[in-house]
Design an enzyme around this catalytic site. Structure first.
Site, PDB file in Angstrom:
ATOM      1  N   ASP A  67       8.655  -0.894   6.560  1.00  0.00           N
ATOM      2  CA  ASP A  67       9.505  -1.510   5.544  1.00  0.00           C
ATOM      3  C   ASP A  67      10.980  -1.284   5.842  1.00  0.00           C
ATOM      4  OD1 ASP A  67       9.242   1.234   5.022  1.00  0.00           O
ATOM      5  OD2 ASP A  67       7.973   0.905   3.281  1.00  0.00           O
ATOM      6  N   ASP A 136       3.884   6.807  -7.405  1.00  0.00           N
ATOM      7  CA  ASP A 136       3.224   5.776  -8.219  1.00  0.00           C
ATOM      8  C   ASP A 136       2.065   5.110  -7.466  1.00  0.00           C
ATOM      9  OD1 ASP A 136       4.538   4.179  -6.358  1.00  0.00           O
ATOM     10  OD2 ASP A 136       5.708   3.044  -7.834  1.00  0.00           O
ATOM     11  N   HIS A 138       2.152   3.812  -4.350  1.00  0.00           N
ATOM     12  CA  HIS A 138       2.452   2.745  -3.382  1.00  0.00           C
ATOM     13  C   HIS A 138       2.186   3.183  -1.943  1.00  0.00           C
ATOM     14  CE1 HIS A 138       6.943   4.159  -3.361  1.00  0.00           C
ATOM     15  NE2 HIS A 138       6.419   4.527  -2.204  1.00  0.00           N
ATOM     16  N   GLU A 143       4.316  -1.884  -4.442  1.00  0.00           N
ATOM     17  CA  GLU A 143       4.307  -1.192  -5.727  1.00  0.00           C
ATOM     18  C   GLU A 143       3.072  -1.608  -6.535  1.00  0.00           C
ATOM     19  OE1 GLU A 143       6.121   1.215  -5.979  1.00  0.00           O
ATOM     20  OE2 GLU A 143       8.283   0.864  -5.920  1.00  0.00           O
TER      21      GLU A 143
HETATM   22  C1  F6R Z   1       8.256   4.530   3.705  1.00  0.00           C
HETATM   23  C2  F6R Z   1       7.175   4.048   2.874  1.00  0.00           C
HETATM   24  C3  F6R Z   1       6.840   4.692   1.571  1.00  0.00           C
HETATM   25  C4  F6R Z   1       6.836   6.208   1.623  1.00  0.00           C
HETATM   26  C5  F6R Z   1       6.563   6.765   0.235  1.00  0.00           C
HETATM   27  C6  F6R Z   1       6.547   8.270   0.226  1.00  0.00           C
HETATM   28  O1  F6R Z   1       8.324   3.781   4.893  1.00  0.00           O
HETATM   29  O2  F6R Z   1       6.571   3.108   3.237  1.00  0.00           O
HETATM   30  O3  F6R Z   1       5.573   4.256   1.165  1.00  0.00           O
HETATM   31  O4  F6R Z   1       5.858   6.641   2.526  1.00  0.00           O
HETATM   32  O5  F6R Z   1       7.537   6.304  -0.642  1.00  0.00           O
HETATM   33  O6  F6R Z   1       7.818   8.733   0.533  1.00  0.00           O
HETATM   34  P1  F6R Z   1       8.057  10.260   0.890  1.00  0.00           P
HETATM   35  O7  F6R Z   1       7.255  10.530   2.098  1.00  0.00           O
HETATM   36  O8  F6R Z   1       9.520  10.361   1.144  1.00  0.00           O
HETATM   37  O9  F6R Z   1       7.601  11.035  -0.288  1.00  0.00           O
END
Ligand code: F6R
Length: 261
Positions: A67, A136, A138, A143
């Protein structure tokens, strides 16, 4: 789905790092799917250490990130292309032309999303997709209520994700971009092996819902229940709300070593 529970985040990094290293040793032109954020950092550190010790060569691998934020200049340190170069690919010896990230500049976001999907296909698909999980539920930036069949597209972040990610933006939620381009859940599920890593108590509810709850678009990571080769690698805290925790631990302890993850 295999659940592996380890003592700490560093051990999570070592196990997943060794799995990726084996993959690349078998096929130096492996296509990797990378996640940004904090969860995969010990994996990247493990791989960088292997490269620096001379035991691994990642220069033939290609990497696709999940992303990218929309609206940040490419030079912004938290733009995901900048982030992944800084924390991983530069030190790991993956050149910029082998690092593929969603193109978010310009007005043709729909076209660039379609081209990203095509680039993944043309590269032969992702062999191993590394994932984190949002509090959440994702994956990527899909989301809650994202279509389980979704493809790469623009999404709007939830207030919960904006608050979670403010830590990367001087704790100022107003600096976190509201929009992102993310691989879809359908895109992610096409990777041949998906490995989700999570550490810390703040992930325990989302992990439990994804692994043991119903398959639902309200918990996008639950879509991994559909994947024939999904591995969830957790530290003790992230695993703490799993009902079948004892079973996961004993199954992994009894697993023949040759199976890997
Ligand atoms: C990032 C991504 C997100 C993160 C998620 C957890 O490329 O795709 O899904 O993996 O938001 O973020 P952290 O690891 O910072 O808790």
């Amino acid at each position: 789905m295999e659940i592996v529970v380890l003592a700490d985040h560093v051990s999570v990094g070592e196990l997943v790092g060794s799995t990726i290293a084996d993959l690349v040793q078998n096929d130096p032109a492996t296509v990797l799917g990378l996640a940004t954020g904090s969860s995969p950092l010990p994996v990247y550190q493990d791989l960088i250490d292997r490269v620096e010790r001379g035991g691994l060569d990642l220069s033939g691998a290609t990497a696709f990130t999940l992303d990218e934020y929309v609206g940040l200049p490419p030079s912004h340190p938290e733009a995901y292309r900048s982030f992944i170069r800084r924390v991983f690919t530069l030190a790991a010896g993956i050149s910029d032309d082998r690092l593929k990230t969603p193109e978010v500049a310009g007005s043709d976001i729909v076209g660039s999303c379609a081209r990203y999907e095509q680039a993944i296909r043309s590269a032969g698909g992702v062999a191993l997709q590394l994932l984190g999980i949002g509090s959440d539920g994702h994956i990527g930036f899909n989301e809650p209520t994202s279509s389980l069949g979704s493809r790469t597209r623009m999404k709007t972040l939830t207030d919960q994700t904006l608050a979670d990610n403010a830590r990367f933006f001087d704790d100022d939620i107003d600096q976190v971009p509201n929009h992102v381009v993310t691989q879809g859940i359908g895109t992610i599920l096409e990777a041949r092996h998906v490995v989700l890593v999570a550490a810390g108590q703040s992930k325990a509810d989302a992990v439990a819902a994804a692994v043991e709850g119903p398959l639902t678009a309200m918990v996008p990571a639950s879509a991994l229940q559909l994947h024939p080769h999904a591995t969830i690698v957790l530290d003790d805290a992230a695993a703490s709300k799993l009902t079948l925790l004892d079973y996961y631990r004993s199954a992994y302890a009894r697993k023949p070593e040759w199976q890997g993850i």
